[in-house]
Scaffold this motif. Structure first.
Motif, PDB file in Angstrom:
ATOM      1  N   LYS A   1      12.344  -0.407  21.220  1.00  0.00           N
ATOM      2  CA  LYS A   1      12.769   0.181  22.493  1.00  0.00           C
ATOM      3  C   LYS A   1      11.934  -0.367  23.649  1.00  0.00           C
ATOM      4  N   ILE A   2      10.642  -0.489  23.418  1.00  0.00           N
ATOM      5  CA  ILE A   2       9.746  -1.008  24.458  1.00  0.00           C
ATOM      6  C   ILE A   2      10.171  -2.415  24.853  1.00  0.00           C
ATOM      7  N   MET A   3      10.442  -3.238  23.867  1.00  0.00           N
ATOM      8  CA  MET A   3      10.812  -4.626  24.140  1.00  0.00           C
ATOM      9  C   MET A   3      12.176  -4.738  24.789  1.00  0.00           C
ATOM     10  N   GLU A   4      13.114  -3.896  24.367  1.00  0.00           N
ATOM     11  CA  GLU A   4      14.438  -3.899  25.007  1.00  0.00           C
ATOM     12  C   GLU A   4      14.330  -3.485  26.474  1.00  0.00           C
ATOM     13  N   GLN A   5      13.507  -2.473  26.754  1.00  0.00           N
ATOM     14  CA  GLN A   5      13.312  -2.061  28.152  1.00  0.00           C
ATOM     15  C   GLN A   5      12.692  -3.171  28.986  1.00  0.00           C
ATOM     16  N   ALA A   6      11.938  -4.048  28.347  1.00  0.00           N
ATOM     17  CA  ALA A   6      11.321  -5.180  29.048  1.00  0.00           C
ATOM     18  C   ALA A   6      12.290  -6.349  29.187  1.00  0.00           C
ATOM     19  N   GLY A   7      13.514  -6.187  28.661  1.00  0.00           N
ATOM     20  CA  GLY A   7      14.516  -7.236  28.793  1.00  0.00           C
ATOM     21  C   GLY A   7      14.515  -8.252  27.668  1.00  0.00           C
ATOM     22  N   LEU A   8      13.805  -7.964  26.594  1.00  0.00           N
ATOM     23  CA  LEU A   8      13.764  -8.883  25.459  1.00  0.00           C
ATOM     24  C   LEU A   8      14.865  -8.550  24.462  1.00  0.00           C
ATOM     25  N   ARG A   9      15.426  -9.571  23.832  1.00  0.00           N
ATOM     26  CA  ARG A   9      16.436  -9.370  22.794  1.00  0.00           C
ATOM     27  C   ARG A   9      15.707  -8.988  21.511  1.00  0.00           C
ATOM     28  N   VAL A  10      16.187  -7.972  20.831  1.00  0.00           N
ATOM     29  CA  VAL A  10      15.527  -7.454  19.634  1.00  0.00           C
ATOM     30  C   VAL A  10      16.452  -7.609  18.431  1.00  0.00           C
ATOM     31  N   THR A  11      15.929  -8.166  17.366  1.00  0.00           N
ATOM     32  CA  THR A  11      16.636  -8.262  16.096  1.00  0.00           C
ATOM     33  C   THR A  11      16.013  -7.254  15.147  1.00  0.00           C
ATOM     34  N   ARG A  12      16.832  -6.405  14.565  1.00  0.00           N
ATOM     35  CA  ARG A  12      16.328  -5.413  13.620  1.00  0.00           C
ATOM     36  C   ARG A  12      16.749  -5.819  12.210  1.00  0.00           C
ATOM     37  N   ASP A  13      15.788  -5.841  11.313  1.00  0.00           N
ATOM     38  CA  ASP A  13      16.054  -6.210   9.924  1.00  0.00           C
ATOM     39  C   ASP A  13      14.922  -5.651   9.079  1.00  0.00           C
ATOM     40  N   LYS A  14      15.004  -5.860   7.792  1.00  0.00           N
ATOM     41  CA  LYS A  14      13.927  -5.443   6.902  1.00  0.00           C
ATOM     42  C   LYS A  14      12.686  -6.270   7.203  1.00  0.00           C
ATOM     43  N   TYR A  15      11.531  -5.645   7.043  1.00  0.00           N
ATOM     44  CA  TYR A  15      10.241  -6.264   7.347  1.00  0.00           C
ATOM     45  C   TYR A  15      10.126  -7.662   6.754  1.00  0.00           C
ATOM     46  N   ASP A  16      10.316  -7.818   5.451  1.00  0.00           N
ATOM     47  CA  ASP A  16      10.162  -9.124   4.809  1.00  0.00           C
ATOM     48  C   ASP A  16      11.188 -10.139   5.309  1.00  0.00           C
ATOM     49  N   ASN A  17      12.390  -9.680   5.626  1.00  0.00           N
ATOM     50  CA  ASN A  17      13.417 -10.592   6.124  1.00  0.00           C
ATOM     51  C   ASN A  17      13.045 -11.197   7.477  1.00  0.00           C
ATOM     52  N   LEU A  18      12.317 -10.436   8.298  1.00  0.00           N
ATOM     53  CA  LEU A  18      11.948 -10.950   9.615  1.00  0.00           C
ATOM     54  C   LEU A  18      11.048 -12.173   9.507  1.00  0.00           C
ATOM     55  N   PHE A  19      10.192 -12.230   8.517  1.00  0.00           N
ATOM     56  CA  PHE A  19       9.356 -13.417   8.308  1.00  0.00           C
ATOM     57  C   PHE A  19      10.217 -14.624   7.949  1.00  0.00           C
ATOM     58  N   ARG A  20      11.202 -14.408   7.085  1.00  0.00           N
ATOM     59  CA  ARG A  20      12.085 -15.506   6.694  1.00  0.00           C
ATOM     60  C   ARG A  20      12.934 -15.986   7.879  1.00  0.00           C
ATOM     61  N   LEU A  21      13.419 -15.042   8.684  1.00  0.00           N
ATOM     62  CA  LEU A  21      14.193 -15.409   9.876  1.00  0.00           C
ATOM     63  C   LEU A  21      13.343 -16.219  10.849  1.00  0.00           C
ATOM     64  N   LEU A  22      12.089 -15.835  10.995  1.00  0.00           N
ATOM     65  CA  LEU A  22      11.180 -16.572  11.865  1.00  0.00           C
ATOM     66  C   LEU A  22      10.943 -17.982  11.342  1.00  0.00           C
ATOM     67  N   ASP A  23      10.661 -18.102  10.068  1.00  0.00           N
ATOM     68  CA  ASP A  23      10.397 -19.413   9.476  1.00  0.00           C
ATOM     69  C   ASP A  23      11.625 -20.320   9.571  1.00  0.00           C
TER      70      ASP A  23
END
Length: 131
Positions: free
Chosen positions: A7-29
């Motif tokens: 929510k904090i990041m969305e209010q700052a105008g950033l796009r937020v991707t929500r996923d499982k914790y471990d999946n976010l590392f794979r998406l980043l890589d």
């Protein structure tokens, strides 16, 4: 539930991707997301844990997202007296400066602050959050 950070990041105008914790590392890589914001106390330990299998990951050396975030204590709903005591204790500790003294001198946080030199050359990106 969901993390308040989104929510904090969305209010700052950033796009937020929500996923499982471990999946976010794979998406980043895989460069499917540009960044995965982590706490100063989390970033370097997670990098050490994941970098062998996810070699494209690094901790951004020049920028730091800054915003207030609460630490939450989960108690039994019946423990209203204990909840009041914890709140009162933290407020008093903050008012007299002992909370920040402990924060700055505690082995865990002082190591993070000292070893990773977080507050020297990094550009701080901050935004006030309104709940």
């Amino acid at each position: 539930l969901g993390w308040v950070d989104g929510k904090i990041m969305e209010q700052a105008g950033l796009r937020v991707t929500r996923d499982k914790y471990d999946n976010l590392f794979r998406l980043l890589d895989a460069e499917s997301i540009d960044y995965f914001p982590r706490g100063a106390n989390e970033a370097f330990a997670e990098l050490a844990t994941h970098q062998k299998n996810l070699p494209n990951m690094l901790v951004e050396p020049n920028l730091m997202l800054v915003y207030k975030s609460d630490v939450i204590f989960y108690l039994n709903k019946k423990d209203e007296v204990l909840a009041g005591q914890i709140e009162k204790g933290f407020l008093q500790a903050y008012e007299v400066g002992s909370y920040m003294k402990l924060f700055n001198e505690h082995a865990y946080t002082s190591q993070v602050l000292r070893e990773w030199n977080l507050f020297s050359d990094r550009k701080r990106l901050s935004r006030r959050y309104h709940s």
